[in-house]
Design an enzyme around this catalytic site. Structure first.
Site, PDB file in Angstrom:
ATOM      1  N   HIS A 129      80.637  17.362 -36.680  1.00 42.70           N
ATOM      2  CA  HIS A 129      80.607  18.749 -36.182  1.00 42.70           C
ATOM      3  C   HIS A 129      81.747  19.492 -36.860  1.00 42.70           C
ATOM      4  O   HIS A 129      82.916  19.116 -36.672  1.00 42.70           O
ATOM      5  CB  HIS A 129      80.784  18.768 -34.668  1.00 42.70           C
ATOM      6  CG  HIS A 129      79.739  17.972 -33.937  1.00 42.70           C
ATOM      7  ND1 HIS A 129      78.621  18.544 -33.390  1.00 42.70           N
ATOM      8  CD2 HIS A 129      79.631  16.634 -33.701  1.00 42.70           C
ATOM      9  CE1 HIS A 129      77.876  17.605 -32.826  1.00 42.70           C
ATOM     10  NE2 HIS A 129      78.456  16.431 -33.009  1.00 42.70           N
ATOM     11  N   GLU A 158      73.614   9.039 -26.244  1.00 40.44           N
ATOM     12  CA  GLU A 158      75.087   8.991 -26.235  1.00 40.44           C
ATOM     13  C   GLU A 158      75.522   8.723 -24.795  1.00 40.44           C
ATOM     14  O   GLU A 158      76.173   7.731 -24.508  1.00 40.44           O
ATOM     15  CB  GLU A 158      75.670  10.316 -26.750  1.00 40.44           C
ATOM     16  CG  GLU A 158      77.200  10.334 -26.789  1.00 40.44           C
ATOM     17  CD  GLU A 158      77.783  11.685 -27.227  1.00 40.44           C
ATOM     18  OE1 GLU A 158      77.075  12.707 -27.156  1.00 40.44           O
ATOM     19  OE2 GLU A 158      78.983  11.706 -27.616  1.00 40.44           O
ATOM     20  N   ASP A 186      83.797  14.080 -34.408  1.00 42.05           N
ATOM     21  CA  ASP A 186      84.776  15.165 -34.224  1.00 42.05           C
ATOM     22  C   ASP A 186      86.156  14.618 -34.585  1.00 42.05           C
ATOM     23  O   ASP A 186      86.970  14.307 -33.698  1.00 42.05           O
ATOM     24  CB  ASP A 186      84.753  15.644 -32.764  1.00 42.05           C
ATOM     25  CG  ASP A 186      83.395  16.188 -32.356  1.00 42.05           C
ATOM     26  OD1 ASP A 186      83.070  17.316 -32.757  1.00 42.05           O
ATOM     27  OD2 ASP A 186      82.647  15.463 -31.662  1.00 42.05           O
TER      28      ASP A 186
END
Ligand code: HPA
Ligand code: ZN
Length: 328
Positions: free
Chosen positions: A10, A191, A270
Site C-alpha cells: 500500500h 487476513e 505497509d
C-alpha cells in the site's frame, strides 16, 4: 539481492515517520508528535487490523499536493529498487484522499509522475486502485466511475481496509464494472476473515490473486483449489505478526504454504508500520523461519508468475532468479 516482484504494497503504508513529519510541516497539518522516533514507537503494538487502520488513515491527512504523492511514491520506489524489486504492483486508497478533500487528479498526477520516473530508471511499476470495503459497495462503484477518466494510471482494482463484516459479495457490481473495463482484479481476503471470504472473492469477484489468504489454510478443499488453479497468494509475514494474525514470525505458515504447492509470494504490505521493507521481510524468513535459498528462489519465481506482466519480462526476471540461485 534476491530479485522479486512486490505485489502487495500500500503506497500509503510506506509513509515513514520522517517523511510524515516533513509533509505535516510543509502543509501545516497537526500531528500527535513531531518526533519521528516517538511516532514510530506508537506502531509497536497494534491490537488488530482496525487499530492499525486508525493510525494509518489519521496520518494520511498530511498528503495534500501532487508533490506530496510524488515524494511518497518516489521514496518507496527508490528503496524497493535498492532491495531487489524488479516489478512493483502498488495499491492506493483514493477514497481516503477524496474524503480529505484531495482530488483524484492530484493523487494520480503525483503517483503517476513518480512511477514514470521509476520506469525510466528500469523499475517496472503500476498502480492498483483499492476500494475501502468498510465504505460499502455503492461507494466502490462511485469511485470506479470517478477513476475511469484516469484509466491510463492504473491496471487493476483491489479491496482493502476492515475485512470482517464486509464480505466480497458486496462489491460484485464494482468488480463487474472493472472486468468490463479490462482491469485486473485482486482482493484482500482471509487476513482476518475466514476461508469463505477467500472463496467468495474467487467466485463472486473473479479475482486473479488473493491478498493475504492465510485463513484459506483452514479449508483443505479450498487449499486444493488454490493449488490446482495456481491462484497466487500475496503473503505479508511481518504484517501478519504486527496485526496479531500470527503470534510470532516463527509460527508463520509461509513455509507450509510452499509445501502445500501454493503459489505464495512474499510482500511488505505497509513497511513503514510493520518493521521494514521487502529486504527486511526476506531477512526474517531466513533467520526466524530458516527458509533456504531454494525456498526464497521459489517465492521470487512465484512473484514473477503472479505479476501482471507480459511473457518476455516474466522470462527475463525468472532467469535472473535462476542466476541468483546458481550464485549462492
Ligand atoms: N489490510 C487491510 N487493509 C489495509 C492494509 C492491510 O494490511 N493496509 C492498508 N490497508
Ligand atoms: Zn494489504
Amino acid at each position: 539481492m534476491l530479485p522479486l516482484a512486490e505485489l502487495h504494497l500500500h503506497i500509503e503504508g510506506t509513509l515513514e515517520a520522517d517523511l510524515l513529519v516533513r509533509l505535516a510541516r510543509r502543509n501545516g497539518v497537526p500531528l500527535p508528535s513531531e518526533d519521528p522516533a516517538e511516532l514510530t514507537a506508537r506502531y509497536a503494538d497494534f491490537a488488530d487490523l482496525q487499530a492499525f487502520l486508525d493510525v494509518y488513515y489519521a496520518n494520511l491527512a498530511v498528503l495534500r499536493t501532487e508533490e506530496d504523492f510524488h515524494d511518497l511514491a518516489a521514496a518507496y520506489l527508490s528503496r524497493a529498487a535498492a532491495a531487489g524489486v524488479r516489478r512493483a504492483e502498488i495499491f492506493c486508497d483514493p477514497q481516503t484522499h477524496l474524503a480529505n478533500g484531495v482530488p483524484l487528479e492530484v493523487v494520480f498526477g503525483g503517483l503517476g509522475a513518480a512511477l514514470a520516473d521509476a520506469r525510466s530508471a528500469g523499475l517496472s511499476a503500476d498502480l492498483l486502485v483499492c476500494f475501502l470495503r468498510d465504505l460499502g459497495g455503492e461507494a466502490a462503484e462511485d469511485l470506479l466511475r470517478r477513476a475511469l477518466p484516469f484509466r491510463e494510471h492504473f491496471i487493476g482494482v483491489g479491496l482493502d481496509s476492515a475485512e470482517v463484516g464486509w464480505p466480497p459479495r458486496l462489491f460484485a457490481k464494482a468488480y463487474d464494472m472493472a472486468a468490463v473495463e479490462g482491469l485486473h482484479r485482486v482482493a484482500h481476503a482471509g487476513e482476518e476473515g475466514g476461508p469463505e471470504y477467500v472463496r467468495e472473492a474467487l467466485d463472486v469477484l473473479g479475482v486473479e490473486r488473493i491478498d493475504h489468504g492465510n485463513r484459506a489454510l483452514e479449508d483443505p478443499d479450498l487449499v486444493r483449489r488454490l493449488r490446482d488453479e495456481r491462484v497466487p497468494l500475496t503473503v505479508c509475514p511481518l504484517s501478519n505478526v504486527a496485526l496479531k494474525g500470527v503470534p510470532r514470525i516463527e509460527d508463520h505458515p509461509l513455509p507450509r504454504m510452499l509445501e502445500l504447492g501454493l503459489v505464495a509470494t512474499v510482500n511488505s504490505d505497509d513497511p513503514a508500520y510493520f518493521g521494514g521493507g521487502i529486504d527486511v521481510v526476506v531477512a526474517a524468513l531466513r533467520s526466524a523461519l530458516e527458509m533456504s535459498d531454494d525456498d526464497l528462489a521459489a517465492l521470487a519465481a512465484n512473484s514473477f508468475e503472479a505479476a501482471f506482466v507480459d511473457g518476455p519480462e516474466r522470462a527475463r526476471w525468472t532467469a535472473e532468479v535462476r542466476a541468483w540461485r546458481a550464485r549462492r
